[in-house]
Enzyme design. Structure first.
Site: not given
Ligand code: UD1
Ligand code: CA
Length: 459
Positions: A15, A78, A374, A383
């Site tokens: 995004r 995550t 000065n 230069n």
């Molecule tokens: C996530 C949470 C959501 C929470 C929000 C807060 C989940 C499913 N959802 O959503 O409940 O309200 O954060 O900001 O966890 N990442 C990885 N590996 C992956 C996917 C993501 O390391 O496979 C990391 C991303 O780099 C990021 C973090 O996890 O730093 C969160 O991932 P992101 O995709 O931003 O989750 P949200 O949709 O924001």
């Molecule tokens: Ca996030």
């Protein structure tokens, strides 16, 4: 209670619509990930592991010493990320603190409080939650009374669930063993077809292991998924930096109009006017006055110095020196105490000695100027001969006449003088006058002769 830290930073950040991995975007001079890691430093952790994936090498290269990375490939959500990180622990600590790499407003205090809360309740999971007015995109905390029963992601939520204002920050403390077991049970049966870390909450609750949530100030929980959110968190961090400086005794005419990176030092009693941008390793001494309209990067501004309408990069400005209005100090510019670089003057790779002045319309490059010298208006150090840069040396108490071209390499001795308009190609000895220009000749009655010639031509 031993604690291990896992920071999630493998995601692409689609995004953001950016070539740079999301967690490497900067706010007030620090990457989003670095802000999170600083908050995590408050925890006395056995081990800190950052999960990297998208642009893994670039992200891993930014990690401080003592912080390890593990690669998550592919990025399957995550929950998958945490499982990959746990594989990186030889010995499981008692508790695991999980932090998202995209939440730079989180503070060390809030993280410590969460761990204390977790210890006090004995829960298997403690979620950091916030109440938001605009909760779109966040996981909603579903409660039955005080008990958290699950977290439902936006894409999987019913309309009723979407209206819940309490959301998941993605900061959690887990009992490590319970987390490992619950992660084995999560599936990709959801809107994004990913392993959600949030799904372990329902599993732990169903097993009767106790899940709680601790609500913190909503500002702490802003995750950066878009440039709009990046601008929002940058604004908050900026305000925090400015408020700390005001508390410490820095004067600002309009605090909303100064932009100071977290890496900058400003001493109490310094004065900052509007539209000041201070970045990198810049330091501002006591009583210095900076602005309006100053951009200073990696610049030392000494005590009592006055800098206005200027751009300075990798430069050193001594105590009580004057810079501007409209000056450009480039890398290697060193202005000793009490010196002056004035209007429309550019200085690069040069030292301006104590008490010396370059007041107007000059270029000073690869030059050493001694003390109390000065430099007349319009002087240029020539230069560059088209092939190489050459040095100019100017001694103490020298008077360089206006519009002098100093063709380097060239040296001007102590107490020497150059005639205005001279092109100086040879060294000028101590105490000598160097002058190079045609003698002046006056043509008497010139205007009258010219008028008569014009009249003849018209007839
Ligand atoms: C996530 C949470 C959501 C929470 C929000 C807060 C989940 C499913 N959802 O959503 O409940 O309200 O954060 O900001 O966890 N990442 C990885 N590996 C992956 C996917 C993501 O390391 O496979 C990391 C991303 O780099 C990021 C973090 O996890 O730093 C969160 O991932 P992101 O995709 O931003 O989750 P949200 O949709 O924001
Ligand atoms: Ca996030």
């Amino acid at each position: 209670m031993s604690v291990g830290v896992i920071v999630l930073a493998a995601g692409k950040g689609t995004r953001m619509r950016s070539e740079t991995a999301k967690v490497l975007h900067e706010a007030c001079g620090r990457t989003l990930l670095a802000w999170v890691l600083r908050a995590a430093e408050h925890v006395d952790a056995e081990r800190a592991v950052v999960v990297v994936g998208h642009q893994a090498e670039a992200v891993a290269a930014t990690l401080p010493r003592g912080t390890d990375s593990v690669i998550q490939e592919p990025q399957n959500g995550t929950g998958h990320a945490v499982r990959v990180a746990l594989d990186g622990f030889d010995v499981l600590p008692e508790s695991i603190l999980v932090l998202p790499g995209d939440m730079p407003l989180i503070t060390g205090e809030a993280v410590s409080d969460l761990i204390d809360h977790h210890r006090a309740t004995g829960a298997s999971a403690t979620i950091m939650s916030v109440e938001l007015d605009d909760q779109a995109g966040y996981g909603r905390i579903v409660r039955e009374g005080d008990v958290v029963s699950r977290i439902v992601e936006e894409g999987d939520a019913t309309d009723a669930e979407k209206s819940i204002g309490e959301v998941n920050t993605s900061v959690y403390v887990f009992r490590a063993e319970a987390l490992v077991e619950a992660l084995d049970q999560i599936t990709t049966d959801n809107a994004q077809a990913e392993y959600y870390l949030t799904d372990v909450i329902e599993i732990l609750d169903a097993r009767g292991l106790g899940v709680t949530a601790m609500t913190v100030a909503s500002e702490l929980g802003i995750g950066v998924n878009t440039h709009a959110q990046l601008a929002e968190v940058s604004g908050v961090l900026r305000r925090r930096i400015v408020e700390d400086l005001l508390d410490s005794g820095v004067w600002m005419l309009d605090p909303a109009r100064v932009y100071i990176d977290a890496s900058v030092t400003v001493e109490p009693t310094a004065r900052l006017y509007p539209e000041v941008y201070l970045t990198g390793s810049t330091t501002i001494g006591a009583r210095a006055s900076v602005g309006p309209n100053v951009e200073a990067r990696n610049t030392v501004i000494g005590a009592g110095a006055v800098v206005k309408q200027a751009v300075t990069v990798d430069a050193t400005i001594g105590a009580d020196a004057l810079v501007g209005p409209f000056a450009y100090l480039r890398p290697g510019a060193v202005l000793e105490d009490g010196s002056k670089v004035g209007t429309y003057v550019e200085v690069k790779g040069s030292t301006v000695g104590a008490g010396s002045k370059v007041p107007h319309l000059s270029y000073v490059g690869d030059t050493t100027i001694g003390k109390n010298t000065n430099i007349g208006a319009g002087t240029i150090t020539v230069n560059y001969d088209g092939y190489a840069k050459h040095k100019t040396t100017i001694g103490d108490r020298v008077r360089i006449g206006s519009d002098t071209m100093l063709v380097a390499p060239v040296s001007i001795g102590d107490d020497a003088v150059t005639g205005a308009g001279s092109v100086i190609t040879h060294d000028v000895p101590d105490g000598a006058l160097g002058v190079s220009r045609d003698p002046q000749r006056n043509i008497d009655g010139y205007a009258e002769k010219r008028r008569k010639r014009a009249e003849r031509e018209q007839d």
